[in-house]
Design a protein around this motif. Structure first.
Motif, PDB file in Angstrom:
ATOM      1  N   ALA A  63     -17.163 -20.098  -0.512  1.00 40.61           N
ATOM      2  CA  ALA A  63     -17.217 -18.853  -0.124  1.00 40.61           C
ATOM      3  C   ALA A  63     -16.243 -18.885   0.680  1.00 40.61           C
ATOM      4  N   ALA A  64     -14.960 -19.635   1.085  1.00 41.83           N
ATOM      5  CA  ALA A  64     -13.896 -19.181   1.749  1.00 41.83           C
ATOM      6  C   ALA A  64     -13.111 -18.863   1.321  1.00 41.83           C
ATOM      7  N   LEU A  65     -12.952 -19.237  -0.177  1.00 44.91           N
ATOM      8  CA  LEU A  65     -12.470 -18.553  -1.115  1.00 44.91           C
ATOM      9  C   LEU A  65     -12.176 -17.721  -1.693  1.00 44.91           C
ATOM     10  N   VAL A  66     -12.960 -17.040  -2.236  1.00 46.38           N
ATOM     11  CA  VAL A  66     -13.845 -15.602  -2.680  1.00 46.38           C
ATOM     12  C   VAL A  66     -13.388 -15.083  -0.764  1.00 46.38           C
ATOM     13  N   ILE A  67     -13.882 -15.326   0.246  1.00 41.42           N
ATOM     14  CA  ILE A  67     -14.058 -14.032   1.311  1.00 41.42           C
ATOM     15  C   ILE A  67     -12.272 -14.260   1.081  1.00 41.42           C
ATOM     16  N   ALA A  68     -11.436 -15.018   1.063  1.00 37.23           N
ATOM     17  CA  ALA A  68      -9.638 -15.399   0.888  1.00 37.23           C
ATOM     18  C   ALA A  68      -8.825 -13.830   0.509  1.00 37.23           C
ATOM     19  N   MET A  69      -9.385 -13.839  -0.878  1.00 31.98           N
ATOM     20  CA  MET A  69      -8.984 -13.207  -2.996  1.00 31.98           C
ATOM     21  C   MET A  69      -9.537 -12.117  -1.989  1.00 31.98           C
ATOM     22  N   LEU A  70     -10.927 -11.325  -1.613  1.00 32.39           N
ATOM     23  CA  LEU A  70     -10.657 -10.406  -1.358  1.00 32.39           C
ATOM     24  C   LEU A  70     -10.022  -9.954  -0.748  1.00 32.39           C
ATOM     25  N   GLY A  71     -10.256 -10.781   1.252  1.00 32.30           N
ATOM     26  CA  GLY A  71      -9.767 -10.002   1.832  1.00 32.30           C
ATOM     27  C   GLY A  71      -7.981  -9.438   1.653  1.00 32.30           C
ATOM     28  N   PHE A  72      -7.115 -10.308   0.675  1.00 35.40           N
ATOM     29  CA  PHE A  72      -5.897  -9.813   0.389  1.00 35.40           C
ATOM     30  C   PHE A  72      -5.805  -8.702  -0.401  1.00 35.40           C
ATOM     31  N   VAL A  73      -6.886  -8.911  -1.783  1.00 33.15           N
ATOM     32  CA  VAL A  73      -6.815  -7.321  -2.257  1.00 33.15           C
ATOM     33  C   VAL A  73      -7.008  -6.235  -0.985  1.00 33.15           C
ATOM     34  N   GLY A  74      -8.122  -6.516  -0.169  1.00 32.11           N
ATOM     35  CA  GLY A  74      -7.904  -5.262   0.618  1.00 32.11           C
ATOM     36  C   GLY A  74      -7.311  -5.006   1.662  1.00 32.11           C
ATOM     37  N   THR A  75      -6.572  -6.436   1.518  1.00 32.18           N
ATOM     38  CA  THR A  75      -5.242  -5.391   2.725  1.00 32.18           C
ATOM     39  C   THR A  75      -4.285  -5.604   1.618  1.00 32.18           C
ATOM     40  N   VAL A  76      -4.045  -5.232   0.528  1.00 33.36           N
ATOM     41  CA  VAL A  76      -3.148  -4.714  -0.132  1.00 33.36           C
ATOM     42  C   VAL A  76      -2.790  -2.907  -0.056  1.00 33.36           C
ATOM     43  N   VAL A  77      -4.719  -3.074  -0.708  1.00 34.88           N
ATOM     44  CA  VAL A  77      -5.098  -1.897  -0.806  1.00 34.88           C
ATOM     45  C   VAL A  77      -5.530  -0.671   0.115  1.00 34.88           C
ATOM     46  N   LEU A  78      -5.432  -0.892   1.300  1.00 40.17           N
ATOM     47  CA  LEU A  78      -5.821  -0.008   2.277  1.00 40.17           C
ATOM     48  C   LEU A  78      -3.910  -0.309   2.568  1.00 40.17           C
ATOM     49  N   SER A  79      -3.694  -0.950   2.954  1.00 39.46           N
ATOM     50  CA  SER A  79      -2.230  -0.581   3.358  1.00 39.46           C
ATOM     51  C   SER A  79      -1.465  -0.098   2.117  1.00 39.46           C
ATOM     52  N   LYS A  80      -1.248  -0.225   1.065  1.00 39.07           N
ATOM     53  CA  LYS A  80      -1.038   0.704  -0.248  1.00 39.07           C
ATOM     54  C   LYS A  80      -1.463   2.476  -0.164  1.00 39.07           C
ATOM     55  N   TYR A  81      -2.938   1.630   1.217  1.00 35.08           N
ATOM     56  CA  TYR A  81      -3.243   3.785   0.930  1.00 35.08           C
ATOM     57  C   TYR A  81      -2.346   4.675   1.897  1.00 35.08           C
ATOM     58  N   VAL A  82      -2.834   3.430   3.216  1.00 35.70           N
ATOM     59  CA  VAL A  82      -2.041   4.202   4.269  1.00 35.70           C
ATOM     60  C   VAL A  82      -0.572   4.618   4.214  1.00 35.70           C
ATOM     61  N   ILE A  83       0.769   4.183   3.736  1.00 38.19           N
ATOM     62  CA  ILE A  83       2.148   4.510   3.192  1.00 38.19           C
ATOM     63  C   ILE A  83       1.629   5.917   2.364  1.00 38.19           C
ATOM     64  N   ARG A  84       1.066   5.526   1.048  1.00 39.30           N
ATOM     65  CA  ARG A  84       1.481   6.905  -0.093  1.00 39.30           C
ATOM     66  C   ARG A  84       0.174   7.594  -0.315  1.00 39.30           C
ATOM     67  N   ARG A  85      -1.076   7.401   0.673  1.00 39.61           N
ATOM     68  CA  ARG A  85      -1.969   8.370   0.473  1.00 39.61           C
ATOM     69  C   ARG A  85      -2.704   8.510  -0.943  1.00 39.61           C
ATOM     70  N   ASP A  86      -2.209   7.284  -1.588  1.00 37.96           N
ATOM     71  CA  ASP A  86      -3.279   7.266  -3.407  1.00 37.96           C
ATOM     72  C   ASP A  86      -2.998   5.513  -3.258  1.00 37.96           C
ATOM     73  N   ILE A  87      -4.308   5.016  -4.112  1.00 37.76           N
ATOM     74  CA  ILE A  87      -4.261   4.130  -4.373  1.00 37.76           C
ATOM     75  C   ILE A  87      -3.939   3.817  -5.775  1.00 37.76           C
ATOM     76  N   VAL A  88      -4.443   4.224  -6.495  1.00 36.54           N
ATOM     77  CA  VAL A  88      -3.666   4.393  -8.061  1.00 36.54           C
ATOM     78  C   VAL A  88      -2.691   4.208  -8.564  1.00 36.54           C
ATOM     79  N   GLU A  89      -1.456   4.425  -8.621  1.00 35.58           N
ATOM     80  CA  GLU A  89      -0.225   4.899  -9.172  1.00 35.58           C
ATOM     81  C   GLU A  89      -0.177   5.580 -10.198  1.00 35.58           C
TER      82      GLU A  89
END
Length: 89
Positions: A63-89
């Motif tokens: 379960a910790a491994l699943v949370i780690a993978m989802l947390g990484f993807v979520g952080t990358v997506v949120l950071s990309k949204y804050v920088i560019r205001r767009d998730i999909v390029e």
């Protein structure tokens, strides 16, 4: 002795989770909130691993491994949204 150390560690990680949640709710800017959410992911992973060690079972490690993978993807997506205001390029 190791059981006491695990329980103390769980309490300390719980305090870290509460402080992270406080920063998530109160953070003045979006990057502060993203960093608090990332810290909350890491703290929840530590909490699950400590709980798995306490219960002597392996399911919490998975379960910790699943949370780690989802947390990484979520952080990358949120950071990309804050920088560019767009998730999909």
């Amino acid at each position: 002795m190791i059981t006491i150390a695990i329980i103390v560690g769980m309490h300390l990680v719980g305090i870290a989770m509460l402080l992270s949640l406080w920063r998530l709710l109160r953070g003045p800017t979006a990057p502060d909130r993203i960093l608090a959410l990332d810290t909350l992911y890491v703290s929840s992973i530590a909490q699950l691993i400590l709980f798995g060690m306490l219960m002597n079972t392996e399911i919490y490690f998975e379960a910790a491994l699943v949370i780690a993978m989802l947390g990484f993807v979520g952080t990358v997506v949120l950071s990309k949204y804050v920088i560019r205001r767009d998730i999909v390029e």
